[in-house]
Motif scaffolding. Structure first.
Motif, mmCIF file in Angstrom:
data_model
loop_
_atom_site.group_PDB
_atom_site.id
_atom_site.type_symbol
_atom_site.label_atom_id
_atom_site.label_comp_id
_atom_site.label_asym_id
_atom_site.label_seq_id
_atom_site.Cartn_x
_atom_site.Cartn_y
_atom_site.Cartn_z
ATOM 1 N N GLN A 111 0.831 -1.204 0.000
ATOM 2 C CA GLN A 111 0.000 0.000 0.000
ATOM 3 C C GLN A 111 0.868 1.258 0.000
ATOM 4 N N ALA A 112 1.938 1.210 0.786
ATOM 5 C CA ALA A 112 2.825 2.372 0.866
ATOM 6 C C ALA A 112 3.427 2.702 -0.498
ATOM 7 N N LYS A 113 3.829 1.668 -1.238
ATOM 8 C CA LYS A 113 4.411 1.893 -2.565
ATOM 9 C C LYS A 113 3.359 2.448 -3.525
ATOM 10 N N MET A 114 2.141 1.944 -3.405
ATOM 11 C CA MET A 114 1.069 2.432 -4.289
ATOM 12 C C MET A 114 0.789 3.905 -4.040
ATOM 13 N N PHE A 115 0.739 4.276 -2.753
ATOM 14 C CA PHE A 115 0.531 5.680 -2.428
ATOM 15 C C PHE A 115 1.682 6.529 -2.951
ATOM 16 N N ALA A 116 2.885 5.982 -2.918
ATOM 17 C CA ALA A 116 4.062 6.751 -3.323
ATOM 18 C C ALA A 116 4.052 7.089 -4.811
ATOM 19 N N ILE A 117 3.478 6.201 -5.639
ATOM 20 C CA ILE A 117 3.511 6.454 -7.082
ATOM 21 C C ILE A 117 2.288 7.234 -7.563
ATOM 22 N N MET A 118 1.297 7.416 -6.702
ATOM 23 C CA MET A 118 0.096 8.117 -7.129
ATOM 24 C C MET A 118 0.369 9.531 -7.646
ATOM 25 N N PRO A 119 1.208 10.343 -6.986
ATOM 26 C CA PRO A 119 1.482 11.688 -7.531
ATOM 27 C C PRO A 119 2.052 11.660 -8.939
ATOM 28 N N PHE A 120 2.892 10.661 -9.234
ATOM 29 C CA PHE A 120 3.477 10.573 -10.571
ATOM 30 C C PHE A 120 2.411 10.195 -11.600
ATOM 31 N N ILE A 121 1.532 9.261 -11.221
ATOM 32 C CA ILE A 121 0.455 8.867 -12.133
ATOM 33 C C ILE A 121 -0.433 10.054 -12.458
ATOM 34 N N PHE A 122 -0.826 10.803 -11.423
ATOM 35 C CA PHE A 122 -1.726 11.935 -11.641
ATOM 36 C C PHE A 122 -1.032 13.069 -12.387
ATOM 37 N N THR A 123 0.276 13.218 -12.218
ATOM 38 C CA THR A 123 1.000 14.250 -12.961
ATOM 39 C C THR A 123 0.888 14.001 -14.459
ATOM 40 N N PHE A 124 1.080 12.748 -14.878
ATOM 41 C CA PHE A 124 0.985 12.428 -16.302
ATOM 42 C C PHE A 124 -0.462 12.447 -16.772
ATOM 43 N N MET A 125 -1.399 12.015 -15.924
ATOM 44 C CA MET A 125 -2.807 12.028 -16.313
ATOM 45 C C MET A 125 -3.312 13.445 -16.546
ATOM 46 N N LEU A 126 -2.878 14.382 -15.698
ATOM 47 C CA LEU A 126 -3.351 15.760 -15.806
ATOM 48 C C LEU A 126 -2.465 16.614 -16.715
ATOM 49 N N GLY A 127 -1.390 16.017 -17.227
ATOM 50 C CA GLY A 127 -0.472 16.776 -18.062
ATOM 51 C C GLY A 127 -1.115 17.337 -19.320
ATOM 52 N N THR A 128 -2.130 16.647 -19.838
ATOM 53 C CA THR A 128 -2.794 17.098 -21.058
ATOM 54 C C THR A 128 -4.172 17.681 -20.775
ATOM 55 N N MET A 129 -4.498 17.891 -19.505
ATOM 56 C CA MET A 129 -5.781 18.475 -19.145
ATOM 57 C C MET A 129 -5.703 19.997 -19.212
ATOM 58 N N PRO A 130 -6.854 20.683 -19.286
ATOM 59 C CA PRO A 130 -6.832 22.154 -19.312
ATOM 60 C C PRO A 130 -6.052 22.741 -18.139
ATOM 61 N N ALA A 131 -5.297 23.788 -18.414
ATOM 62 C CA ALA A 131 -4.445 24.399 -17.387
ATOM 63 C C ALA A 131 -5.264 24.883 -16.200
ATOM 64 N N GLY A 132 -6.479 25.371 -16.444
ATOM 65 C CA GLY A 132 -7.315 25.849 -15.343
ATOM 66 C C GLY A 132 -7.605 24.772 -14.323
ATOM 67 N N LEU A 133 -7.823 23.537 -14.791
ATOM 68 C CA LEU A 133 -8.078 22.421 -13.875
ATOM 69 C C LEU A 133 -6.826 22.073 -13.081
ATOM 70 N N VAL A 134 -5.688 22.094 -13.762
ATOM 71 C CA VAL A 134 -4.430 21.748 -13.091
ATOM 72 C C VAL A 134 -4.089 22.801 -12.038
ATOM 73 N N ILE A 135 -4.304 24.077 -12.372
ATOM 74 C CA ILE A 135 -4.048 25.155 -11.406
ATOM 75 C C ILE A 135 -4.977 25.007 -10.208
ATOM 76 N N TYR A 136 -6.237 24.706 -10.470
ATOM 77 C CA TYR A 136 -7.182 24.478 -9.367
ATOM 78 C C TYR A 136 -6.706 23.353 -8.466
ATOM 79 N N TRP A 137 -6.275 22.246 -9.059
ATOM 80 C CA TRP A 137 -5.863 21.079 -8.282
ATOM 81 C C TRP A 137 -4.621 21.399 -7.451
ATOM 82 N N ALA A 138 -3.655 22.082 -8.086
ATOM 83 C CA ALA A 138 -2.432 22.435 -7.356
ATOM 84 C C ALA A 138 -2.746 23.382 -6.198
ATOM 85 N N TRP A 139 -3.604 24.356 -6.432
ATOM 86 C CA TRP A 139 -3.976 25.308 -5.398
ATOM 87 C C TRP A 139 -4.759 24.622 -4.283
#
Length: 615
Positions: free
Chosen positions: A561-589
């Protein structure tokens, strides 16, 4: 407390789901979009070659004697076939036209057919460049991506009614807000057809069709209105989050169907009549929706009608229409009329609500895909719109809206973060128990329960508040994704369009290397890989904030479980990489605010522990 096995299964399910979504986008949706783009470019090139070979000439089919009942298929009798496509500029010259010049739209009405098939949106451009062409919404049937709106009459066999080749007469020169357009046509057999078209300051046309019977026999006619699109939109969204395709409101109920669903209804057998999706209603509206645009016809509130969604395999066309009841027109001067309304423009929520309230159009604002949680999405959009009016910057408005939402959800989030903080404080003791009873899972669970009871910690207390918040944040996500407000809205720095992905990419070190990855996006395989790897600054910021937030949470005792949690930020970074910038800014904020809130709660807990007890 959630059993350890259930926790593990839940994390595995989350990771697998994320992997499926990522895999679907990478291995299916991106290649599919690439094939569609290549096919469109090949079609445009072929049209250009045909135009050059033919000396910029084209042919049309001959006129027919008239439309009859049941002939409102994808093409009206005498219409130009799809395989005779020419460039839009050429197609516009093949009919005499009356110009349209209104506040928000321009274009022309084709006198051949008496239809609206040339419409351009004055306030919207294709790109953020100031000299970019305005958005073209409607275009003639024999041009690429033909898209038209028209009204008319159907009648029994032998009664001559206007067709696509009928050339109407008019005394008008331009259709404006102040000067309606009146078209007339005499069928030579006693029926005189009149069509009065007016337009308001928005995107609504009013088309009043009337017939006078000067003949010697009573005739039966039924009014119809339809929207026809040839092929799929040039740039379909290809996402389950947003509806694009035929939609309507029948007897007060919203109905949405995907292009593929309507297409599946058609009979592929040659010569067979295509099947349609049929609805009956009193009043209502029906049309075709894009992400930001809508073309829809609205019937009078008391009109009984039959509506359809139809795909015509022969022409690769999609149609949304309605037909009113048959009515008799008495001989010797009898007449009848029907008032259609046609909306063709941008899905501006405030304008749609205005039409809903003032023109009695049910659920018209729901043409914007607010989703299942519309009761949350609509108020959030209204609040965002209010903030933008005072701030003037959509990006800043998103940040302020996120702060407000976080403030409202603060009590629930507090409970969640407080529980997580307590759990994190127990990490050393939990690690010791695991080391002591690691081989005896039953005893380990028993000792864990005893520890929770002793420290008055409820692990489930951190789950429920998060579950309650999910609909709210999904609704906010929908607001930012489906509404036109974010389209071409600038933020600061390099973000000039919040509805598009972050234009920077680490593949060229954000512009430091003299290489432009976008030039290779259309290269097979390599283009798909570059598209996937084109991660901009804001997605990286989002990934970092997500990683930092997860570092504040208690580490799962299970290493998997710990390893799965550790890779989640990387997965979401690539998933949101092609999403609208407004959504990514909202998520980061949102992540940043969550970190600040969680750090504050942890600080308060540490301070409470070190505070000396009262004597």
């Amino acid at each position: 407390m959630m059993p350890q096995t259930d926790k593990k299964n839940m994390i595995i399910a989350i990771v697998i789901s994320a992997a499926i979504i990522f895999g679907w986008q990478f291995f299916y949706e991106l290649p599919k979009a690439e094939k569609l783009r290549a096919a469109q470019e090949a079609q445009q090139a072929e049209l250009a070659q045909q135009q050059a070979a033919a000396g910029n000439t084209t042919t049309t089919t001959g006129a027919t004697s008239g439309a009859t009942a049941g002939t409102t298929g994808a093409l009206a009798p005498g219409d130009t076939a799809v395989n005779q496509q020419v460039p839009r500029e050429i197609a516009l010259t093949q009919s005499p036209r009356i110009a349209i010049d209104a506040s928000k739209i321009k274009g022309s009405v084709a006198l051949k057919g008496g239809r609206i098939d040339d419409l351009v949106l004055k306030n919207y451009r294709d790109t953020i460049e100031p000299n970019s062409p305005n958005v073209v919404l409607l275009t003639p049937t024999n041009s690429l991506h033909g898209y038209i709106a028209e009204t008319g009459w159907v009648a029994a066999a032998g009664i001559v009614t206007p067709t696509a080749e009928t050339v109407w007469s008019t005394t008008g020169t331009t259709l404006t807000r102040e000067t309606p357009l009146t078209l007339t046509w005499d069928n030579g057999a006693g029926l005189v057809f009149t069509r009065k078209i007016s337009v308001d300051d928005g995107y609504m046309f009013k088309v009043e069709d009337s017939v006078a019977n000067n003949g010697g026999a009573t005739v039966a006619l039924a009014p119809y209105s339809r929207v026809v699109r040839f092929g799929l939109p040039p740039s379909p969204s290809q996402t389950y989050v947003l509806h694009e395709g035929p939609m309507g409101v029948f007897d007060g109920t919203l109905n949405e169907e995907k292009y593929g669903t309507v297409k599946d209804q058609a009979i592929d057998a040659e010569g067979a009549e295509p099947k349609s999706m049929n609805f009956t209603s009193t009043g209502g509206w029906v049309g075709i929706s894009d992400k930001y645009w809508l073309v829809a016809q609205v019937a009078p509130a008391d009109a009984k009608l039959t509506a359809r969604y139809l795909y015509e395999p022969k022409f690769d066309s999609y149609q949304a229409d309605y037909t009113g009841e048959m009515r008799d027109v008495a001989a010797g001067g009898g007449s009848t009329s029907f008032a259609h309304q046609i909306f063709a423009g941008a899905k501006e929520v405030s304008l749609l609500e205005h039409y809903r309230d003032n023109l009695n159009i049910p659920l018209f604002e729901r043409a914007v895909d607010f989703g299942w949680f519309f009761f949350l999405t609509k108020p959030l959009h209204a609040f965002l719109d209010w903030i933008v009016r005072y701030i003037g910057n959509m990006g800043v408005a998103i940040l302020l809206l996120t702060v407000c939402v976080k403030a409202v959800m603060f009590p629930l989030a507090n409970k969640s973060y407080a529980s997580m903080s307590k759990m994190k404080a127990l990490q050393p003791q939990m690690a010791a128990l695991k080391e002591q009873y690691g081989e005896d899972k039953a005893r380990f669970q028993q000792e864990m329960m005893a520890l929770y009871k002793k420290e008055k910690v409820n692990p489930a207390a951190g789950c429920l508040p998060i579950v309650v918040q999910i609909p709210v944040f999904y609704a906010l996500y929908k607001v930012l994704y489906v509404t036109i407000d974010m389209r071409q809205a600038p933020f600061f720095g390099w973000i000039h369009d919040l509805s598009m992905p972050d234009p920077t990419t680490f593949l060229n070190l954000f512009g430091l290397i003299p290489w432009e990855p976008a030039l290779y996006l259309h290269t097979p395989v390599l283009g798909t890989l570059i598209h996937f790897l084109s991660i901009g600054v804001w997605p990286l910021i989002m990934g970092f904030t997500m990683w930092a937030q997860m570092r504040l949470n208690p580490t799962p005792p299970d290493p998997v479980q710990a390893k799965m949690f550790a890779i989640m930020p990387f997965i979401f970074t690539f998933m949101l990489g092609t999403m609208p910038a407004g959504l990514v800014i909202y998520w980061a904020w949102n992540n940043t605010l969550s970190i600040a809130q969680q750090k504050y709660i942890m600080y308060r807990q540490e301070k409470a522990k070190t505070k000396p007890a009262k004597a």
